[in-house]
Design an enzyme around this catalytic site. Structure first.
Site, PDB file in Angstrom:
ATOM      1  N   LEU A 105       1.035  -1.481  -0.105  1.00 30.94           N
ATOM      2  CA  LEU A 105       0.288   0.230  -0.043  1.00 30.94           C
ATOM      3  C   LEU A 105       1.231   1.246  -0.192  1.00 30.94           C
ATOM      4  CD1 LEU A 105      -2.311  -0.685   2.472  1.00 30.94           C
ATOM      5  CD2 LEU A 105      -2.935  -0.484   0.238  1.00 30.94           C
ATOM      6  N   ASP A 106       0.494   2.161  -1.241  1.00 29.46           N
ATOM      7  CA  ASP A 106       0.991   3.828  -0.412  1.00 29.46           C
ATOM      8  C   ASP A 106       0.946   4.131   0.766  1.00 29.46           C
ATOM      9  OD1 ASP A 106       1.837   3.757  -3.051  1.00 29.46           O
ATOM     10  OD2 ASP A 106      -0.535   4.501  -3.521  1.00 29.46           O
ATOM     11  N   ARG A 107       2.354   5.101   0.886  1.00 28.16           N
ATOM     12  CA  ARG A 107       2.594   5.475   2.218  1.00 28.16           C
ATOM     13  C   ARG A 107       1.478   6.458   2.576  1.00 28.16           C
ATOM     14  NH1 ARG A 107       7.439   7.927   4.338  1.00 28.16           N
ATOM     15  NH2 ARG A 107       8.328   7.877   2.776  1.00 28.16           N
TER      16      ARG A 107
END
Length: 296
Positions: free
Chosen positions: A137-139
């Site tokens: 997942l993106d930050r």
């Protein structure tokens, strides 16, 4: 006869299931004198194991002959992180909920990442394993993630992902009022040299991406939309939302500057898959972030 054994986080009492029933009902029958509130707290604190696997769902269905272990201390004291919530653990894998602001794994000089948090916990709990990233997942996206505890389990996920994962959904706050109640977006996604993902209605040499959407709530300013991924491409939801003319709020890359909350308004809230080793169906769901709901 009741047995006691030692495992991470304290002493456990061990019971055998006599007939099929829900886990909460079993615990209330078995743990005489404990209130419903205390039993639920033990469940939420990861103090219950079924056949060696930590279970937190109170409606988990038990079958005859299964072994239920109940912790004498109600929580796992070895796992501590403000950025990662441990939802499930067994000998092969973790399921966690990632908060906003932490990477899935190390990148460059940043040391704050979920893999490092899990590796630290594995060291403290004397499990001679390391965490392996199964998907990312993106930050600035929050939500559910799977990590394998060994390379073999990671490879099973990697090579059989589309057969193993049977439901994966996100919820997002989008800019503007959605016109459609539901629909599907399908096109090709490809990165340019600056790592910006472009979509194309015809094959551009990229990867084909399919996203199904359903509008949950709407106002004149924003829409709460559920996305179900048929494919899992990089930035897929963010690009497809922008393609619809309703980008994800708070998105610095594909957004339009609409930022009602101090975060990217994207959360992975449903993750359902077959256990890579046992084949058992595993279903996880987290609540839609409260701050999303407050906008409506």
């Amino acid at each position: 006869m009741k047995k006691t054994f030692y495992t991470q986080g304290g002493d456990y009492d061990h019971y055998v299931v006599k007939h099929p029933q829900g886990l909460l009902d079993f615990l209330l029958e078995t743990l005489k004198g404990q209130s419903r509130t205390k039993v639920k707290a033990t469940l939420q604190g990861r103090g219950i194991k079924v056949n060696g696997k930590t279970v937190t769902q109170f409606d988990y269905q038990l079958t005859e002959g299964q072994k239920v272990a109940v912790s004498r201390s109600k929580k796992n004291d070895l796992f501590k992180s403000r950025y990662v919530k441990l939802l499930y653990e067994d000998p092969y894998m973790f399921v966690v909920e990632k908060k906003v602001g932490i990477l899935s794994m190390a990148a460059g000089h940043s040391s704050l990442n979920v893999k490092a948090v899990l590796d630290d916990y594995l060291r403290k709990s004397k499990q001679h394993q390391t965490a392996h990233v199964v998907h990312r997942l993106d930050r600035d996206t929050s939500g559910l993630m799977i990590y394998a505890k060994d390379m073999n389990t990671e490879k099973i996920f990697e090579h059989n992902w589309h057969d193993i994962v049977f439901d994966r959904r996100y919820v997002a706050v989008l800019s503007g009022e959605m016109e459609d109640d539901e629909g599907t977006i399908a096109n090709w996604l490809k990165d340019n040299k600056a790592y910006f993902t472009f979509s194309s209605p015809v094959d551009n040499g990229g990867k084909y991406a399919v996203t199904h959407f359903r509008t949950l709530r709407r106002s004149t300013e924003h829409s709460l939309v559920e996305f179900r991924l048929e494919t899992g491409r990089k930035n897929q939801i963010r690009v497809h939302a922008a393609d619809m003319g309703h980008p994800v709020c708070g998105d610095p890359k594909y957004g339009n500057g609409d930022n009602p909350l101090p975060r990217l308004c994207l959360h992975a809230y449903v993750l359902c898959f077959y256990h890579p080793v046992t084949g058992e169906p595993m279903e996880f769901q987290t609540p839609i972030p409260a701050e999303f709901g407050k906008l409506f």
